[in-house]
Design a protein around this motif. Sequence first.
Motif, PDB file in Angstrom:
ATOM      1  N   ALA A   1      36.788 -26.961  40.282  1.00  0.00           N
ATOM      2  CA  ALA A   1      37.691 -25.815  40.433  1.00  0.00           C
ATOM      3  C   ALA A   1      37.878 -25.090  39.100  1.00  0.00           C
ATOM      4  CB  ALA A   1      39.033 -26.269  40.985  1.00  0.00           C
ATOM      5  N   ILE A   2      38.048 -25.848  38.028  1.00  0.00           N
ATOM      6  CA  ILE A   2      38.223 -25.239  36.700  1.00  0.00           C
ATOM      7  C   ILE A   2      36.948 -24.521  36.275  1.00  0.00           C
ATOM      8  CG2 ILE A   2      38.536 -25.755  34.244  1.00  0.00           C
ATOM      9  CD1 ILE A   2      40.499 -27.993  35.168  1.00  0.00           C
ATOM     10  N   ALA A   3      35.802 -25.191  36.445  1.00  0.00           N
ATOM     11  CA  ALA A   3      34.526 -24.582  36.055  1.00  0.00           C
ATOM     12  C   ALA A   3      34.241 -23.334  36.890  1.00  0.00           C
ATOM     13  CB  ALA A   3      33.388 -25.598  36.200  1.00  0.00           C
ATOM     14  N   ASN A   4      34.616 -23.364  38.152  1.00  0.00           N
ATOM     15  CA  ASN A   4      34.359 -22.252  39.064  1.00  0.00           C
ATOM     16  C   ASN A   4      35.209 -21.032  38.748  1.00  0.00           C
ATOM     17  OD1 ASN A   4      33.235 -20.944  41.378  1.00  0.00           O
ATOM     18  ND2 ASN A   4      35.066 -21.507  42.533  1.00  0.00           N
ATOM     19  N   GLY A   5      36.449 -21.233  38.375  1.00  0.00           N
ATOM     20  CA  GLY A   5      37.325 -20.109  38.045  1.00  0.00           C
ATOM     21  C   GLY A   5      37.487 -19.117  39.184  1.00  0.00           C
ATOM     22  N   LYS A   6      37.485 -19.599  40.404  1.00  0.00           N
ATOM     23  CA  LYS A   6      37.654 -18.771  41.613  1.00  0.00           C
ATOM     24  C   LYS A   6      36.554 -17.731  41.787  1.00  0.00           C
ATOM     25  CE  LYS A   6      42.611 -19.471  41.840  1.00  0.00           C
ATOM     26  NZ  LYS A   6      43.923 -18.881  42.012  1.00  0.00           N
TER      27      LYS A   6
ATOM     28  N   GLN B   1      27.557 -27.466  34.761  1.00  0.00           N
ATOM     29  CA  GLN B   1      26.164 -27.153  35.061  1.00  0.00           C
ATOM     30  C   GLN B   1      26.015 -26.651  36.490  1.00  0.00           C
ATOM     31  OE1 GLN B   1      23.398 -30.388  33.983  1.00  0.00           O
ATOM     32  NE2 GLN B   1      25.098 -31.209  32.789  1.00  0.00           N
ATOM     33  N   THR B   2      26.742 -27.267  37.404  1.00  0.00           N
ATOM     34  CA  THR B   2      26.690 -26.866  38.811  1.00  0.00           C
ATOM     35  C   THR B   2      27.122 -25.415  38.965  1.00  0.00           C
ATOM     36  OG1 THR B   2      27.066 -29.138  39.551  1.00  0.00           O
ATOM     37  CG2 THR B   2      27.652 -27.380  41.101  1.00  0.00           C
ATOM     38  N   ILE B   3      28.235 -25.056  38.356  1.00  0.00           N
ATOM     39  CA  ILE B   3      28.734 -23.684  38.454  1.00  0.00           C
ATOM     40  C   ILE B   3      27.819 -22.718  37.706  1.00  0.00           C
ATOM     41  CG2 ILE B   3      30.674 -22.132  37.961  1.00  0.00           C
ATOM     42  CD1 ILE B   3      31.081 -24.192  40.327  1.00  0.00           C
ATOM     43  N   ARG B   4      27.253 -23.146  36.604  1.00  0.00           N
ATOM     44  CA  ARG B   4      26.292 -22.302  35.876  1.00  0.00           C
ATOM     45  C   ARG B   4      25.122 -21.953  36.793  1.00  0.00           C
ATOM     46  NH1 ARG B   4      21.445 -22.850  33.319  1.00  0.00           N
ATOM     47  NH2 ARG B   4      21.063 -21.498  31.537  1.00  0.00           N
ATOM     48  N   ASN B   5      24.609 -22.946  37.509  1.00  0.00           N
ATOM     49  CA  ASN B   5      23.504 -22.687  38.436  1.00  0.00           C
ATOM     50  C   ASN B   5      23.920 -21.698  39.518  1.00  0.00           C
ATOM     51  OD1 ASN B   5      21.832 -24.430  37.022  1.00  0.00           O
ATOM     52  ND2 ASN B   5      22.106 -26.128  38.430  1.00  0.00           N
TER      53      ASN B   5
END
Length: 138
Positions: free
Chosen positions: A17-22, A109-113
């Motif tokens: 959730a934090i990495a995603n930033g909505k 890394q997941t959100i970066r992808n």
Amino acid sequence: MKVVVYSIQTYEKKLLAIANGKIHDLTLISNELNEETKAYALGKDVVIISGSDTLQAPMLRTLKNMGVGRILTRTLGTAHIDLVEAGNLDMQVANTPYEDQSPKGIAEQTIRNLNLWGSGRCVGTACRCLKECVVKFK
């Protein structure tokens, strides 16, 4: 992007959730991907799995028929994914191969992808597609 994350652990939820930033629409499922839980992938762009989720040809075909075009694994390895069938179905596949293999690093890394895919770009060293991508790494 509309995304479903299978086999999510409690400690991963906040990190993702934090990495995603909505940015992306994430659906988090604690169960593994199987015949009973595949319905959560309906209408999603991306399915994210763990190493405990196995994606063989029948499930990949099912996901493709449901509209899923991309598979992302929160692992270094991809032995749990039939990459040949994914290629035959023109599904993109990525992993999380970067040095930081901590839960936080994998979430980032997941959100970066997802961000790269969402902007129409290749995921670079995370790409596990067996066919040459039409999208070039920028």
